[in-house]
Design an enzyme around this catalytic site. Structure first.
Site, PDB file in Angstrom:
ATOM      1  N   ARG A 201      46.198  11.026 -10.527  1.00  0.00           N
ATOM      2  CA  ARG A 201      44.951  10.509  -9.965  1.00  0.00           C
ATOM      3  C   ARG A 201      44.895   9.008 -10.216  1.00  0.00           C
ATOM      4  O   ARG A 201      45.374   8.518 -11.251  1.00  0.00           O
ATOM      5  CB  ARG A 201      43.743  11.216 -10.585  1.00  0.00           C
ATOM      6  CG  ARG A 201      43.649  12.697 -10.205  1.00  0.00           C
ATOM      7  CD  ARG A 201      42.378  13.318 -10.741  1.00  0.00           C
ATOM      8  NE  ARG A 201      42.330  14.758 -10.473  1.00  0.00           N
ATOM      9  CZ  ARG A 201      41.832  15.315  -9.381  1.00  0.00           C
ATOM     10  NH1 ARG A 201      41.326  14.527  -8.432  1.00  0.00           N
ATOM     11  NH2 ARG A 201      41.828  16.625  -9.211  1.00  0.00           N
TER      12      ARG A 201
ATOM     13  N   HIS B  26      38.712  19.009  -2.756  1.00  0.00           N
ATOM     14  CA  HIS B  26      37.520  18.768  -1.949  1.00  0.00           C
ATOM     15  C   HIS B  26      37.877  18.693  -0.468  1.00  0.00           C
ATOM     16  O   HIS B  26      37.206  19.299   0.372  1.00  0.00           O
ATOM     17  CB  HIS B  26      36.836  17.474  -2.382  1.00  0.00           C
ATOM     18  CG  HIS B  26      35.979  17.600  -3.598  1.00  0.00           C
ATOM     19  ND1 HIS B  26      36.486  17.945  -4.835  1.00  0.00           N
ATOM     20  CD2 HIS B  26      34.635  17.438  -3.771  1.00  0.00           C
ATOM     21  CE1 HIS B  26      35.497  17.976  -5.726  1.00  0.00           C
ATOM     22  NE2 HIS B  26      34.365  17.683  -5.106  1.00  0.00           N
TER      23      HIS B  26
ATOM     24  N   ARG C  60      36.381  10.444  -1.458  1.00  0.00           N
ATOM     25  CA  ARG C  60      37.230  10.817  -2.600  1.00  0.00           C
ATOM     26  C   ARG C  60      38.165   9.674  -2.991  1.00  0.00           C
ATOM     27  O   ARG C  60      38.484   9.504  -4.173  1.00  0.00           O
ATOM     28  CB  ARG C  60      38.042  12.068  -2.262  1.00  0.00           C
ATOM     29  CG  ARG C  60      37.204  13.289  -1.918  1.00  0.00           C
ATOM     30  CD  ARG C  60      36.260  13.665  -3.030  1.00  0.00           C
ATOM     31  NE  ARG C  60      36.975  14.228  -4.177  1.00  0.00           N
ATOM     32  CZ  ARG C  60      36.401  14.502  -5.333  1.00  0.00           C
ATOM     33  NH1 ARG C  60      35.125  14.224  -5.534  1.00  0.00           N
ATOM     34  NH2 ARG C  60      37.101  15.029  -6.323  1.00  0.00           N
TER      35      ARG C  60
ATOM     36  N   HIS D 205      41.298  10.216  -5.938  1.00  0.00           N
ATOM     37  CA  HIS D 205      42.441  10.638  -5.132  1.00  0.00           C
ATOM     38  C   HIS D 205      43.086   9.444  -4.446  1.00  0.00           C
ATOM     39  O   HIS D 205      42.409   8.458  -4.114  1.00  0.00           O
ATOM     40  CB  HIS D 205      42.022  11.635  -4.045  1.00  0.00           C
ATOM     41  CG  HIS D 205      41.776  13.023  -4.551  1.00  0.00           C
ATOM     42  ND1 HIS D 205      42.762  13.805  -5.099  1.00  0.00           N
ATOM     43  CD2 HIS D 205      40.645  13.772  -4.583  1.00  0.00           C
ATOM     44  CE1 HIS D 205      42.257  14.974  -5.456  1.00  0.00           C
ATOM     45  NE2 HIS D 205      40.969  14.974  -5.165  1.00  0.00           N
TER      46      HIS D 205
END
Length: 358
Positions: A82, A118, A171, A177
């Site tokens: 991440r 997500h 995101r 991300h």
């Protein structure tokens, strides 16, 4: 690898650009990140659709659960970093001059980053909703309705892609991300949803089938984890990184760990199977009141209101195994409430009212 580092560094540039030039849209992007939260499937989308169309509602839970299970397996295989911790540990920046990425309360996800859960959850459930809505327009056989069908098709798919792009940008904006992770998540979600368009057997699945499916998903995931652990591969490698590099320790939530998502989804699938195969479901949703619009509206309103109360139920996190057990029970209670408990109560109320009027 060099190619992956280059992909990540380009992703960091995009995140910096978004955080610098799209600051005015911060509230909207944070909201869209919440819209893409897979937990909304069980608390908002499912209660709405199940009372309108039980076939679509059932498919939605199956798609969400199987999609999130695949997401977990992919995360364990791909070992995706991440952004908020990668920039702190990579050696590609000279003189330790790591880029500064802003973090938010929803940034510090603890699982691996690829593919985005997500984005995958949002795309699969919205794909189910759009295809379900379009299935009604396909039935229009009048030639004069063809232009209206095409207009509806264009509108709904435009809404679909606007939502997916917004969720993906959100995101990336919060630095949880990289761009390639959200893109992979969107298309993986579409593939899972499309696969269930051709799986009608889920509509007639018995409680035994639900239990067998739950056991298979759990045993496979746990076995995969244990086998790799014996090979000295730690699939929970991302949790220490998240705890180390999160700007605020209070933003770390056990609910975002890989096994928390697995337990939550297995609970939801079990609750659906328990509800659909219950006597309460047969008496209410298969009875004469099920065709009444008033019955469906009351069920929707009562289900949404009841499920919001579940948000006030805080599961203790001091003991990890206790958290998983209680999380499973809470997740199972939600579809059970929507499928059986609420419709049965509404059915009983309507029947009592009719007797008094007669």
């Amino acid at each position: 690898s060099i190619k992956m580092d280059l992909l990540h560094s380009n992703g960091v540039l995009i995140i910096q650009h978004l955080q610098r030039d799209y600051r005015a849209y911060q509230d909207f992007l944070n909201f869209m990140s919440h819209v893409g939260d897979p937990r909304n499937i069980f608390s908002i989308y499912f209660p709405l659709w199940f009372q309108l169309n039980q076939v679509v509602g059932t498919k939605m839970i199956w798609v969400a659960v199987i999609g999130d299970w695949f997401n977990l397996i992919f995360k364990w295989i791909l070992f995706g970093h991440r952004p908020y911790w990668w920039v702190q540990e990579t050696m590609i920046y000279p003189n330790q001059s790591s880029p500064c990425l802003e973090q938010f309360p929803i940034t510090c996800e603890t699982g691996p980053g690829s593919p985005s859960g997500h984005a995958m959850g949002s795309s699969c459930v919205w794909y189910v909703m759009v295809t379900a809505a379009l299935s009604y327009t396909v039935r229009w056989k009048d030639k004069s309705a063809v232009p209206l069908h095409r207009l509806t098709w264009s509108f709904l798919w435009s809404v679909f892609w606007i939502i997916q792009i917004s969720v993906c940008i959100s995101r990336v904006f919060i630095a949880t991300h990289f761009p390639h992770q959200v893109i992979l998540g969107v298309f993986a979600g579409i593939l899972v949803a499309e696969a269930f368009e051709h799986t009608p057997a889920i509509q007639t699945a018995s409680l035994r089938m639900y239990i067998k499916t739950n056991l298979f998903l759990f045993i496979f995931a746990l076995g995969f984890y244990l086998v790799l652990k014996l090979l000295d591969i730690d699939l929970l490698w991302s949790v220490p990184k998240a705890k180390k590099w999160c700007a605020n320790p209070n933003w770390i939530n056990i609910d975002t760990t890989p096994f928390a998502g697995l337990v939550r989804n297995l609970g939801a699938l079990f609750g659906l199977g328990l509800g659909i195969n219950s006597e309460m479901f047969i008496l209410s949703c298969k009875g004469k009141n099920s065709c009444k619009i008033s019955f469906r509206i009351l069920c929707i309103a009562a289900s949404l209101a009841t499920l919001q109360l579940y948000n006030f139920v805080k599961i203790p996190t001091h003991t990890e195994y206790l958290f998983y057990i209680l999380s499973f029970c809470k997740s199972a209670a939600m579809p059970l409430t929507v499928v059986a408990l609420v419709p049965y109560c509404v059915h009983s109320l309507m029947r009592t009212t009719e007797k008094k009027l007669n």
